[in-house]
Design a protein around this motif. Structure first.
Motif, PDB file in Angstrom:
ATOM      1  N   ASN A   1       0.012  -7.775   9.711  1.00 54.38           N
ATOM      2  CA  ASN A   1       1.215  -7.046  10.082  1.00 54.38           C
ATOM      3  C   ASN A   1       0.948  -5.687  10.706  1.00 54.38           C
ATOM      4  OD1 ASN A   1       3.113  -8.990   9.040  1.00 54.38           O
ATOM      5  ND2 ASN A   1       2.415  -8.394   6.996  1.00 54.38           N
ATOM      6  N   TYR A   2      -0.194  -5.097  10.405  1.00 52.25           N
ATOM      7  CA  TYR A   2      -0.504  -3.757  10.904  1.00 52.25           C
ATOM      8  C   TYR A   2      -1.778  -3.786  11.733  1.00 52.25           C
ATOM      9  CZ  TYR A   2       2.766  -2.460   7.208  1.00 52.25           C
ATOM     10  OH  TYR A   2       3.870  -2.354   6.390  1.00 52.25           O
ATOM     11  N   TRP A   3      -1.760  -3.047  12.831  1.00 56.33           N
ATOM     12  CA  TRP A   3      -2.873  -3.030  13.770  1.00 56.33           C
ATOM     13  C   TRP A   3      -3.199  -1.610  14.206  1.00 56.33           C
ATOM     14  CZ3 TRP A   3      -5.521  -7.369  15.459  1.00 56.33           C
ATOM     15  CH2 TRP A   3      -4.978  -8.601  15.047  1.00 56.33           C
ATOM     16  N   GLY A   4      -4.479  -1.375  14.448  1.00 57.04           N
ATOM     17  CA  GLY A   4      -4.886  -0.131  15.059  1.00 57.04           C
ATOM     18  C   GLY A   4      -4.782  -0.213  16.570  1.00 57.04           C
ATOM     19  N   GLN A   5      -5.150   0.884  17.233  1.00 54.03           N
ATOM     20  CA  GLN A   5      -5.003   0.958  18.689  1.00 54.03           C
ATOM     21  C   GLN A   5      -6.225   0.413  19.422  1.00 54.03           C
ATOM     22  OE1 GLN A   5      -6.076   3.402  16.839  1.00 54.03           O
ATOM     23  NE2 GLN A   5      -7.837   4.206  17.961  1.00 54.03           N
TER      24      GLN A   5
ATOM     25  N   ASN B   1      -5.112  -6.235  -0.572  1.00 56.22           N
ATOM     26  CA  ASN B   1      -4.739  -7.281   0.375  1.00 56.22           C
ATOM     27  C   ASN B   1      -5.944  -7.554   1.269  1.00 56.22           C
ATOM     28  OD1 ASN B   1      -3.332  -8.903   2.391  1.00 56.22           O
ATOM     29  ND2 ASN B   1      -1.456  -7.979   1.630  1.00 56.22           N
ATOM     30  N   PHE B   2      -5.751  -8.423   2.232  1.00 52.33           N
ATOM     31  CA  PHE B   2      -6.784  -8.694   3.209  1.00 52.33           C
ATOM     32  C   PHE B   2      -6.741  -7.675   4.333  1.00 52.33           C
ATOM     33  CE2 PHE B   2      -8.597 -12.856   2.202  1.00 52.33           C
ATOM     34  CZ  PHE B   2      -7.710 -13.315   1.248  1.00 52.33           C
TER      35      PHE B   2
ATOM     36  N   GLN C   1       5.030   5.649   7.067  1.00 50.61           N
ATOM     37  CA  GLN C   1       4.624   4.959   8.296  1.00 50.61           C
ATOM     38  C   GLN C   1       3.147   4.615   8.207  1.00 50.61           C
ATOM     39  OE1 GLN C   1       5.326   7.220  11.840  1.00 50.61           O
ATOM     40  NE2 GLN C   1       4.474   5.649  13.201  1.00 50.61           N
ATOM     41  N   VAL C   2       2.827   3.369   8.476  1.00 47.25           N
ATOM     42  CA  VAL C   2       1.449   2.906   8.406  1.00 47.25           C
ATOM     43  C   VAL C   2       0.724   3.208   9.717  1.00 47.25           C
ATOM     44  CG1 VAL C   2      -0.048   0.898   8.170  1.00 47.25           C
ATOM     45  CG2 VAL C   2       2.025   1.090   6.780  1.00 47.25           C
ATOM     46  N   GLN C   3      -0.451   3.792   9.586  1.00 50.99           N
ATOM     47  CA  GLN C   3      -1.311   4.015  10.755  1.00 50.99           C
ATOM     48  C   GLN C   3      -2.721   3.558  10.426  1.00 50.99           C
ATOM     49  OE1 GLN C   3      -0.849   8.194  12.036  1.00 50.99           O
ATOM     50  NE2 GLN C   3      -0.159   7.337  13.973  1.00 50.99           N
ATOM     51  N   LEU C   4      -3.294   2.795  11.338  1.00 51.36           N
ATOM     52  CA  LEU C   4      -4.703   2.411  11.270  1.00 51.36           C
ATOM     53  C   LEU C   4      -5.375   3.014  12.500  1.00 51.36           C
ATOM     54  CD1 LEU C   4      -4.372  -1.394  10.397  1.00 51.36           C
ATOM     55  CD2 LEU C   4      -4.515   0.536   8.828  1.00 51.36           C
TER      56      LEU C   4
ATOM     57  N   ALA D   1      -4.500  -5.116   9.088  1.00 52.21           N
ATOM     58  CA  ALA D   1      -4.331  -5.108   7.648  1.00 52.21           C
ATOM     59  C   ALA D   1      -3.000  -5.733   7.249  1.00 52.21           C
ATOM     60  CB  ALA D   1      -4.404  -3.673   7.119  1.00 52.21           C
ATOM     61  N   ASP D   2      -2.902  -6.029   5.962  1.00 52.94           N
ATOM     62  CA  ASP D   2      -1.667  -6.549   5.367  1.00 52.94           C
ATOM     63  C   ASP D   2      -1.375  -7.967   5.820  1.00 52.94           C
ATOM     64  OD1 ASP D   2       1.845  -5.973   5.353  1.00 52.94           O
ATOM     65  OD2 ASP D   2       0.536  -6.266   3.635  1.00 52.94           O
TER      66      ASP D   2
END
Length: 124
Positions: free
Chosen positions: A112-116, A32-33, A1-4, A98-99
């Motif tokens: 595709n992925y975001w922090g809170q 990646n970016f 599971q991805v977490q930022l 990210a991603d």
């Protein structure tokens, strides 16, 4: 599971500095970016800085160019946003992303992925 997970936000007076961090788990930045975005109440989400983590190429919105610096610590798998000469108009919730799935590096639909998010407030 991805977490930022972002950290480092806070309140500062105009002209001051803050450094935001975004630590990743379940994801490796180095291929990646990634980017930092911000969103103020009633405004659209705005891309402020991005990095091609493979080449090190960086990109900045005109509004922050010369004041903000994006960087990557591969050993810590953490991305930073150093913000100097802060202005009241920089006040916003700041998000790391990210991603990239392709597209404009400062476009919020690209990632595709975001922090809170972490709040930055700059007083005059």
């Amino acid at each position: 599971q991805v977490q930022l997970v972002e950290s480092g936000g806070g309140s500062v007076q105009a002209g001051g500095s803050l450094r935001l961090s975004c630590a990743a788990s379940g994801y490796t930045y180095g291929n990646n970016f990634m980017a930092w975005f911000r969103q103020a109440p009633g405004k659209e989400r705005e891309g402020v800085a991005a990095m091609n983590t493979r080449s090190g190429t960086t990109y900045y919105a005109d509004s922050v160019k010369g004041r903000f610096t994006i960087s990557l610590d591969n050993a810590k798998n953490t991305v930073y946003l150093q913000m100097n000469s802060l202005k009241p108009e920089d006040s916003a919730m700041y998000y790391c992303a990210a991603d990239s799935s392709g597209g404009w590096v400062l476009g919020w639909t690209t990632y595709n992925y975001w922090g809170q998010g972490t709040q930055v407030t700059v007083s005059s």
